[in-house]
Design an enzyme around this catalytic site. Sequence first.
Site, mmCIF file in Angstrom:
data_model
loop_
_atom_site.group_PDB
_atom_site.id
_atom_site.type_symbol
_atom_site.label_atom_id
_atom_site.label_comp_id
_atom_site.label_asym_id
_atom_site.label_seq_id
_atom_site.Cartn_x
_atom_site.Cartn_y
_atom_site.Cartn_z
ATOM 1 N N ARG A 60 0.836 -1.202 0.000
ATOM 2 C CA ARG A 60 0.000 0.000 0.000
ATOM 3 C C ARG A 60 0.870 1.250 0.000
ATOM 4 O O ARG A 60 1.726 1.426 0.863
ATOM 5 C CB ARG A 60 -0.932 0.003 1.207
ATOM 6 C CG ARG A 60 -1.834 -1.224 1.207
ATOM 7 C CD ARG A 60 -2.793 -1.259 2.369
ATOM 8 N NE ARG A 60 -3.568 -2.498 2.348
ATOM 9 C CZ ARG A 60 -4.745 -2.653 2.903
ATOM 10 N NH1 ARG A 60 -5.316 -1.653 3.514
ATOM 11 N NH2 ARG A 60 -5.373 -3.810 2.845
ATOM 12 N N SER B 133 -22.309 -12.450 14.469
ATOM 13 C CA SER B 133 -21.666 -11.449 13.630
ATOM 14 C C SER B 133 -21.805 -11.805 12.148
ATOM 15 O O SER B 133 -21.479 -12.924 11.737
ATOM 16 C CB SER B 133 -20.183 -11.358 14.002
ATOM 17 O OG SER B 133 -19.487 -10.460 13.181
ATOM 18 N N HIS C 175 -21.425 4.115 7.000
ATOM 19 C CA HIS C 175 -21.484 4.534 5.600
ATOM 20 C C HIS C 175 -22.858 5.055 5.205
ATOM 21 O O HIS C 175 -23.088 5.373 4.036
ATOM 22 C CB HIS C 175 -21.078 3.373 4.685
ATOM 23 C CG HIS C 175 -19.631 3.014 4.813
ATOM 24 N ND1 HIS C 175 -18.639 3.695 4.163
ATOM 25 C CD2 HIS C 175 -19.022 2.052 5.554
ATOM 26 C CE1 HIS C 175 -17.465 3.169 4.476
ATOM 27 N NE2 HIS C 175 -17.670 2.187 5.321
ATOM 28 N N LYS D 210 -17.097 10.532 7.790
ATOM 29 C CA LYS D 210 -17.444 10.247 6.396
ATOM 30 C C LYS D 210 -18.399 11.338 5.898
ATOM 31 O O LYS D 210 -17.956 12.419 5.555
ATOM 32 C CB LYS D 210 -17.997 8.833 6.274
ATOM 33 C CG LYS D 210 -16.915 7.765 6.546
ATOM 34 C CD LYS D 210 -17.415 6.362 6.378
ATOM 35 C CE LYS D 210 -16.283 5.342 6.418
ATOM 36 N NZ LYS D 210 -15.496 5.355 7.674
ATOM 37 N N THR E 241 -8.865 7.475 26.864
ATOM 38 C CA THR E 241 -8.504 8.169 25.634
ATOM 39 C C THR E 241 -8.786 9.662 25.753
ATOM 40 O O THR E 241 -9.846 10.053 26.243
ATOM 41 C CB THR E 241 -9.314 7.610 24.445
ATOM 42 O OG1 THR E 241 -9.032 6.222 24.303
ATOM 43 C CG2 THR E 241 -8.926 8.306 23.153
ATOM 44 N N THR E 242 -7.844 10.483 25.311
ATOM 45 C CA THR E 242 -8.055 11.923 25.289
ATOM 46 C C THR E 242 -9.267 12.251 24.430
ATOM 47 O O THR E 242 -9.461 11.684 23.355
ATOM 48 C CB THR E 242 -6.814 12.638 24.726
ATOM 49 O OG1 THR E 242 -5.693 12.360 25.575
ATOM 50 C CG2 THR E 242 -7.021 14.152 24.660
#
Length: 404
Positions: free
Chosen positions: A21, A136, A216, A247, A276-277
């Site tokens: 990539r 799932s 999405h 998105k 987490t900040t």
Amino acid sequence: MVYESLFREKLDVLHNEGRYRVFADLKRRASKFPQAVRYANKTEQEITVWCSNDYLGMGQHPKVTDAMHSAISQCGSGAGGTRNISGTNHYHVLLEQELADLHRKDAALLFTSGYVSNSATLGTLGSNIENCVIFSDEMNHASMIEGIRHSKAEKRIWKHNDVWDLEKLLSQYGRDVPKIVAFESIYSMDGDIAPIAAICDVAEKHGAMTYLDEVHAVGMYGLRGGGIAEREGLSDRITVIEGTLGKAYGVMGGYIAASTTLCDFIRSFAPGFIFTTALPPAIAAAACASIKHLKNSNLEREQHRQKVQRVRTELDIRGIPHLTNEGHIIPVIVGDAAKCKWISDLLLDRYGIYLQPINYPTVPKGKERLRITPTPLHSDVDITQLVSALDDLWSQCALSRAVA
């Protein structure tokens, strides 16, 4: 052990298979999206971006950028801490209220990304509900898979969008067994849409919670941009709706919308939230402005649908094979990793068109593709240039064409 050699061998495999990539070095241009500047070999190249997730171009909308500038002036750059330790800014509170209203839920909870919101929420639910079984869809996103795996709950994988297979698996467990059915509304690689109502029917029949990833779809579908569940009048039947701000809303961050108690539970037990900040206040203010705008404006969605249909029509005229779906994502199948990268490179270098190749493990081997995401801001000239370039390269690469 020679670690560098090990790393190089693994990377060489990616190069040899055409799966390595390469990041395009781009500078987005405010007010000129989807145009951008590409930096390569010490040169600058004007390009058109055709694979952005900024589906509606809201990342440059004046209401969004003005809100961000205003919040920076008021609050500075960062949040200054975790949500628990000085990092909850008033803009976070306002944004969570907007998100709860968007999905007609009692509450919402912000995360730093959609990946984190999926991983943290599913991981926390699965690990804290005793004897929980998570069902799932086999095409679920990596973030959902990671959260389920991390939870160490029992996992059952059901065939993609196959309600009969889900029913078969659910029927193997009594109603007293805690269950979560996890799935997406729109699957990003094929662009297909889940049969949400039928999944809810089966889940409710077997006493299961439903967890719907709408990343999405939010901003894109529904009267106010609440996603496929809103469009189909099903939001009230979904236990947890998960979405992104990165998105269609053009900013960044992730969230869940659910009952007050469930959101409080995740807030209190999810390490991915607690440690987490917090998102910068400017990000929260911009996202809030974007959501408010799209709740009241269908113009962007209507223009977007027109552009998507035009691209599909032009591809059909030239026999460029693409997957048909009801959504806005247009996967053009190449079926070979090396050829997919070759076409992508030539599109960028020769035509100034940026379409990132999508290879394994994102899609199965043999299903390599170019993933086109039109926006309302792509002109008719842009569309003609894209399809003409693909037509040229399809001939040069001797790829098969679709039969009308």
